[in-house]
Design a protein around this motif. Structure first.
Motif, PDB file in Angstrom:
ATOM      1  N   TYR A 102     -19.608  31.185 -46.058  1.00 51.57           N
ATOM      2  CA  TYR A 102     -19.243  32.488 -46.084  1.00 51.57           C
ATOM      3  C   TYR A 102     -19.509  33.319 -44.942  1.00 51.57           C
ATOM      4  N   ASP A 103     -18.971  33.650 -43.702  1.00 52.01           N
ATOM      5  CA  ASP A 103     -19.118  34.155 -43.124  1.00 52.01           C
ATOM      6  C   ASP A 103     -18.320  34.527 -42.934  1.00 52.01           C
ATOM      7  N   LEU A 104     -17.359  35.969 -42.842  1.00 50.51           N
ATOM      8  CA  LEU A 104     -16.539  37.228 -43.372  1.00 50.51           C
ATOM      9  C   LEU A 104     -16.265  37.475 -41.845  1.00 50.51           C
ATOM     10  N   GLY A 105     -14.988  38.252 -41.490  1.00 56.86           N
ATOM     11  CA  GLY A 105     -15.032  39.071 -40.208  1.00 56.86           C
ATOM     12  C   GLY A 105     -14.306  38.574 -39.601  1.00 56.86           C
ATOM     13  N   VAL A 106     -14.404  39.750 -38.753  1.00 54.59           N
ATOM     14  CA  VAL A 106     -13.739  38.618 -37.158  1.00 54.59           C
ATOM     15  C   VAL A 106     -14.885  38.218 -35.978  1.00 54.59           C
ATOM     16  N   SER A 107     -14.782  36.829 -36.167  1.00 53.10           N
ATOM     17  CA  SER A 107     -15.677  36.101 -34.974  1.00 53.10           C
ATOM     18  C   SER A 107     -15.757  36.981 -33.563  1.00 53.10           C
ATOM     19  N   SER A 108     -17.070  36.605 -33.012  1.00 57.69           N
ATOM     20  CA  SER A 108     -17.218  37.520 -31.754  1.00 57.69           C
ATOM     21  C   SER A 108     -15.812  37.350 -30.654  1.00 57.69           C
ATOM     22  N   PRO A 109     -16.101  35.610 -30.728  1.00 59.23           N
ATOM     23  CA  PRO A 109     -14.756  34.987 -29.836  1.00 59.23           C
ATOM     24  C   PRO A 109     -13.530  36.019 -29.879  1.00 59.23           C
ATOM     25  N   GLN A 110     -12.947  36.115 -30.946  1.00 52.97           N
ATOM     26  CA  GLN A 110     -11.783  36.850 -31.337  1.00 52.97           C
ATOM     27  C   GLN A 110     -11.296  38.259 -31.099  1.00 52.97           C
ATOM     28  N   PHE A 111     -12.899  38.870 -31.445  1.00 53.02           N
ATOM     29  CA  PHE A 111     -12.595  40.001 -30.694  1.00 53.02           C
ATOM     30  C   PHE A 111     -12.468  40.558 -28.849  1.00 53.02           C
ATOM     31  N   ASP A 112     -13.193  39.464 -28.799  1.00 52.95           N
ATOM     32  CA  ASP A 112     -13.920  39.678 -27.235  1.00 52.95           C
ATOM     33  C   ASP A 112     -12.548  38.794 -26.153  1.00 52.95           C
ATOM     34  N   ASP A 113     -11.804  38.171 -26.925  1.00 50.70           N
ATOM     35  CA  ASP A 113     -10.777  37.380 -26.450  1.00 50.70           C
ATOM     36  C   ASP A 113      -9.641  38.666 -26.196  1.00 50.70           C
ATOM     37  N   ALA A 114      -9.722  39.627 -25.010  1.00 51.78           N
ATOM     38  CA  ALA A 114      -8.716  40.812 -25.401  1.00 51.78           C
ATOM     39  C   ALA A 114      -6.795  40.540 -25.779  1.00 51.78           C
ATOM     40  N   LYS A 115      -6.748  39.469 -25.451  1.00 49.88           N
ATOM     41  CA  LYS A 115      -4.853  39.251 -25.417  1.00 49.88           C
ATOM     42  C   LYS A 115      -4.756  39.474 -27.115  1.00 49.88           C
ATOM     43  N   ARG A 116      -6.292  38.953 -27.895  1.00 48.82           N
ATOM     44  CA  ARG A 116      -5.840  38.637 -29.261  1.00 48.82           C
ATOM     45  C   ARG A 116      -6.029  39.414 -30.395  1.00 48.82           C
ATOM     46  N   GLY A 117      -5.416  41.196 -29.584  1.00 47.86           N
ATOM     47  CA  GLY A 117      -5.549  42.648 -29.651  1.00 47.86           C
ATOM     48  C   GLY A 117      -6.255  42.990 -31.197  1.00 47.86           C
ATOM     49  N   PHE A 118      -7.322  42.640 -31.195  1.00 50.89           N
ATOM     50  CA  PHE A 118      -8.059  42.838 -32.637  1.00 50.89           C
ATOM     51  C   PHE A 118      -9.350  44.344 -32.108  1.00 50.89           C
ATOM     52  N   HIS A 122     -10.274  47.100 -25.748  1.00 48.87           N
ATOM     53  CA  HIS A 122      -9.343  46.429 -24.249  1.00 48.87           C
ATOM     54  C   HIS A 122      -7.792  46.535 -24.200  1.00 48.87           C
ATOM     55  N   ASP A 123      -6.966  46.819 -24.182  1.00 48.58           N
ATOM     56  CA  ASP A 123      -5.466  46.782 -24.168  1.00 48.58           C
ATOM     57  C   ASP A 123      -5.082  45.851 -24.172  1.00 48.58           C
ATOM     58  N   ALA A 124      -3.939  45.960 -24.478  1.00 46.16           N
ATOM     59  CA  ALA A 124      -4.004  43.968 -25.459  1.00 46.16           C
ATOM     60  C   ALA A 124      -2.034  44.559 -26.206  1.00 46.16           C
ATOM     61  N   PRO A 125      -1.905  43.491 -26.732  1.00 46.75           N
ATOM     62  CA  PRO A 125      -0.661  43.397 -27.124  1.00 46.75           C
ATOM     63  C   PRO A 125      -1.288  43.136 -28.435  1.00 46.75           C
ATOM     64  N   LEU A 126      -0.248  44.561 -29.449  1.00 46.63           N
ATOM     65  CA  LEU A 126      -0.501  44.803 -30.850  1.00 46.63           C
ATOM     66  C   LEU A 126      -0.237  43.600 -32.102  1.00 46.63           C
ATOM     67  N   ASP A 127      -1.157  42.505 -32.261  1.00 44.92           N
ATOM     68  CA  ASP A 127      -1.655  41.125 -32.865  1.00 44.92           C
ATOM     69  C   ASP A 127      -2.589  41.081 -33.381  1.00 44.92           C
ATOM     70  N   MET A 128      -3.490  41.000 -33.498  1.00 44.05           N
ATOM     71  CA  MET A 128      -4.584  41.216 -34.653  1.00 44.05           C
ATOM     72  C   MET A 128      -4.623  39.752 -35.647  1.00 44.05           C
ATOM     73  N   ARG A 129      -3.607  38.636 -34.855  1.00 45.92           N
ATOM     74  CA  ARG A 129      -3.429  37.774 -36.757  1.00 45.92           C
ATOM     75  C   ARG A 129      -4.817  36.640 -35.975  1.00 45.92           C
ATOM     76  N   MET A 130      -5.442  36.158 -36.773  1.00 48.47           N
ATOM     77  CA  MET A 130      -6.355  35.137 -36.983  1.00 48.47           C
ATOM     78  C   MET A 130      -5.567  34.021 -36.869  1.00 48.47           C
ATOM     79  N   ASN A 131      -4.435  33.691 -38.012  1.00 55.18           N
ATOM     80  CA  ASN A 131      -3.743  32.749 -37.889  1.00 55.18           C
ATOM     81  C   ASN A 131      -2.049  32.633 -36.525  1.00 55.18           C
TER      82      ASN A 131
END
Length: 314
Positions: A102-118, A122-131
């Motif tokens: 297990y490598d827990l938490g948010v992956s770098s690409p999820q953080f770095d993709d601004a539109k994911r809202g993590f 970065h300004d983005a819609p409030l999302d934060m869904r991993m799924n």
């Protein structure tokens, strides 16, 4: 296809902790950029790896990234939450495993993709869904959850001592109009925290964003469910490696591993512990493994990482 610029933390230590058998059955519970999966696959001959991720971006990326292993029949990608571990493996005819990482938490690409809202950077819609197929997002949590619910998650998942002030500020802001973006939320949180407290401890919205993200994805509930299943699925000699990045995750893993390795209550003064009373599991490292100085220099996300490993004895 988006490149996964993800430097895997404690990569070799976590895989070494599994003590890979070339013919074994292994699970990567958090596929992400495929770092751990790739390392495990290098050591398998006739063995098989099942790699889980609920994020379709990770699945699509690794269909190409790890394509040769899929074609060779050594790798199966599983697009589902790791809390569905036992059922998903049973559907593949697997009822016991030799190891899981297990490598827990948010992956770098999820953080770095601004539109994911993590990220609060970065300004983005409030999302934060991993799924991205699930209905609950950060927008609902921020705009629809009650004051009491917001206070609870900010305290419990963010360890935020200004939880009440932040929850009140969110409540006031959303009465005027819905809070739509990460920057709006970050500014509301920042203004709710006393100026003196904002001068240290990193970005003032960090803890609140962590709390909301954990709530949106039920990260701690999913981890507890998954670890219970993983412990039950392990063969004798099988191991679990878990990398955590924040204190709540680490505390949960430490507690569950302690429960698994603890002896039952025994009468005092027994010269030898009876074989049937010995623990089913043992800790491979009494204290967590931490990143080396060299790793910390090249990967700033490694700073809070801790690795814990457990093995089934009987």
């Amino acid at each position: 296809m988006a490149e996964f610029n993800h430097v895997t933390v404690l990569l070799h230590e976590a895989v070494a902790g599994l003590a890979i058998q070339p013919a074994g059955v292994y699970v990567d519970a958090t596929l992400g950029g495929g770092g751990h999966s790739g390392e495990i696959l290098k050591q398998l001959t006739s063995g098989h790896l099942y790699s889980f991720d609920q994020d379709e971006t990770a699945i699509h990326y690794n269909q190409a990234n790890l394509g040769p292993a899929i074609e060779e029949g050594k790798l199966t990608l599983m697009q589902t939450n790791f809390r569905n571990l036992k059922q998903a493996l049973a559907d593949q005819g697997v009822t016991a495993i030799d190891g899981i990482v297990y490598d827990l938490g948010v992956s770098s690409p999820q953080f770095d993709d601004a539109k994911r809202g993590f990220s609060y950077q970065h300004d983005a819609p409030l999302d934060m869904r991993m799924n991205q197929d699930q209905p609950l997002s950060a927008y609902q949590v921020v705009n629809e959850w009650s004051y009491q619910e917001l206070v609870r998650i900010l305290y419990r998942y963010g360890e935020e001592k200004f939880a009440k002030q932040i929850a009140r500020a969110i409540e006031r802001a959303r009465q005027k109009q819905p809070i739509q973006t990460t920057m709006e939320l970050a500014n509301i949180v920042k203004e709710a925290i006393p100026a003196a407290a904002r001068r240290h401890g990193g970005h003032p919205a960090k803890k609140s964003f962590q709390a909301i993200r954990i709530a949106v994805n039920d990260e701690l509930g999913a981890l507890e469910d998954s670890l219970e299943q993983a412990l039950a699925l392990l063969k004798v000699g099988g191991r679990i490696s878990v990398i955590t990045f924040q204190s709540l995750e680490d505390r949960l893993v430490k507690t569950m591993f302690k429960e698994a390795t603890s002896l039952p209550d025994l009468p005092p003064g027994l010269p030898v512990i009876p074989a049937d009373a010995q623990s089913d599991f043992k800790l491979i490292n009494k204290k967590p493994v931490l990143p080396t100085e060299d790793e910390l220099k090249v990967n700033h996300r490694a700073h809070s990482a801790k690795l814990r490993v457990i093995e089934r004895l009987k």
